[in-house]
Scaffold this motif. Structure first.
Motif, mmCIF file in Angstrom:
data_model
loop_
_atom_site.group_PDB
_atom_site.id
_atom_site.type_symbol
_atom_site.label_atom_id
_atom_site.label_comp_id
_atom_site.label_asym_id
_atom_site.label_seq_id
_atom_site.Cartn_x
_atom_site.Cartn_y
_atom_site.Cartn_z
ATOM 1 N N UNK A 69 0.832 -1.205 0.000
ATOM 2 C CA UNK A 69 0.000 0.000 0.000
ATOM 3 C C UNK A 69 0.866 1.254 0.000
ATOM 4 N N UNK A 70 0.695 2.117 -0.999
ATOM 5 C CA UNK A 70 1.483 3.358 -1.046
ATOM 6 C C UNK A 70 1.339 4.206 0.223
ATOM 7 N N UNK A 71 0.166 4.189 0.834
ATOM 8 C CA UNK A 71 -0.065 4.991 2.034
ATOM 9 C C UNK A 71 0.711 4.480 3.248
ATOM 10 N N UNK A 72 1.213 3.259 3.172
ATOM 11 C CA UNK A 72 1.921 2.677 4.308
ATOM 12 C C UNK A 72 3.441 2.758 4.182
ATOM 13 N N UNK A 73 3.920 3.351 3.108
ATOM 14 C CA UNK A 73 5.365 3.516 2.933
ATOM 15 C C UNK A 73 5.906 4.327 4.115
ATOM 16 N N UNK A 74 6.910 3.810 4.762
ATOM 17 C CA UNK A 74 7.513 4.495 5.907
ATOM 18 C C UNK A 74 6.887 4.130 7.242
ATOM 19 N N UNK A 75 5.802 3.356 7.235
ATOM 20 C CA UNK A 75 5.181 2.933 8.494
ATOM 21 C C UNK A 75 5.952 1.751 9.074
ATOM 22 N N UNK A 76 6.009 1.704 10.385
ATOM 23 C CA UNK A 76 6.656 0.590 11.077
ATOM 24 C C UNK A 76 5.611 -0.473 11.388
ATOM 25 N N UNK A 77 5.858 -1.694 10.935
ATOM 26 C CA UNK A 77 4.933 -2.793 11.168
ATOM 27 C C UNK A 77 5.617 -3.795 12.093
ATOM 28 N N UNK A 78 5.005 -4.013 13.241
ATOM 29 C CA UNK A 78 5.552 -4.892 14.271
ATOM 30 C C UNK A 78 4.653 -6.115 14.375
ATOM 31 N N UNK A 79 5.247 -7.281 14.373
ATOM 32 C CA UNK A 79 4.502 -8.527 14.533
ATOM 33 C C UNK A 79 4.718 -9.056 15.939
ATOM 34 N N UNK A 80 3.642 -9.570 16.545
ATOM 35 C CA UNK A 80 3.784 -10.159 17.868
ATOM 36 C C UNK A 80 2.992 -11.462 17.917
ATOM 37 N N UNK A 81 3.493 -12.379 18.718
ATOM 38 C CA UNK A 81 2.837 -13.676 18.822
ATOM 39 C C UNK A 81 3.199 -14.364 20.127
ATOM 40 N N UNK A 82 2.304 -15.206 20.553
ATOM 41 C CA UNK A 82 2.567 -16.057 21.705
ATOM 42 C C UNK A 82 3.163 -17.384 21.280
ATOM 43 N N UNK A 83 3.325 -17.572 19.976
ATOM 44 C CA UNK A 83 3.844 -18.826 19.416
ATOM 45 C C UNK A 83 5.128 -18.552 18.645
ATOM 46 N N UNK A 84 6.007 -17.751 19.221
ATOM 47 C CA UNK A 84 7.191 -17.304 18.498
ATOM 48 C C UNK A 84 8.301 -18.324 18.405
ATOM 49 N N UNK A 100 9.764 -7.713 15.928
ATOM 50 C CA UNK A 100 9.028 -8.931 16.251
ATOM 51 C C UNK A 100 9.095 -9.083 17.759
ATOM 52 N N UNK A 101 7.934 -9.145 18.409
ATOM 53 C CA UNK A 101 7.922 -9.281 19.865
ATOM 54 C C UNK A 101 7.048 -10.464 20.272
ATOM 55 N N UNK A 102 7.356 -11.019 21.425
ATOM 56 C CA UNK A 102 6.617 -12.169 21.945
ATOM 57 C C UNK A 102 5.551 -11.728 22.933
ATOM 58 N N UNK A 103 4.467 -12.510 22.985
ATOM 59 C CA UNK A 103 3.432 -12.327 23.997
ATOM 60 C C UNK A 103 3.737 -13.261 25.151
ATOM 61 N N UNK A 104 3.379 -12.943 26.340
ATOM 62 C CA UNK A 104 2.741 -11.681 26.701
ATOM 63 C C UNK A 104 3.725 -10.522 26.542
ATOM 64 N N UNK A 105 3.195 -9.412 26.096
ATOM 65 C CA UNK A 105 4.031 -8.247 25.812
ATOM 66 C C UNK A 105 4.480 -7.610 27.122
#
Length: 115
Positions: A69-84, A100-105
């Motif tokens: 998405x052009x509107x998301x250029x420069x946005x930081x996308x962080x993924x988190x999971x309890x199954x890392x 990338x961060x683990x749950x519980x945060x």
């Protein structure tokens, strides 16, 4: 800063939103990847924090779609999971995730990440 939170678990979503707002930022929430795409088409989000394991569109597919998405250029996308795992973290980072961060945060980790 406006932060989009995506998680199919509403209790987790509420806890993350509270944490984001305690740091002085604005939290927008949704429970599906499809809803996240719609919101990102309507508003700018400098940061998106998304769960990986979700029904329908998972966090990795959402990451791919947001990166297109052009509107998301420069946005930081962080993924988190309890199954890392290390393999999953490497895969996410190679796809362009900011972090990338683990749950519980850990609240301190989240504050540092947002800062």
């Amino acid at each position: 800063m406006r932060i989009l939170l995506v998680d199919d678990n509403e209790a987790t979503l509420e806890a993350l939103a509270e944490l984001v707002e305690m740091t002085g930022h604005e939290a927008s929430c949704c429970t599906t990847g499809q809803a996240a795409l719609r919101l990102c088409a309507e508003r700018d989000f400098p940061m998106v924090i998304t769960d990986i394991k979700m029904p329908g569109m998972d966090g990795l597919e959402l990451l791919d779609r947001l990166n297109e998405m052009p509107s998301m250029v420069g946005s930081d996308i962080v993924l988190c999971t309890g199954h890392g795992s290390m393999e999953l973290a490497i895969r996410a980072l190679r796809k362009g995730a900011y972090d990338f961060i683990n749950k519980p945060v850990d609240p301190e980790e989240m504050k540092a990440l947002i800062g």
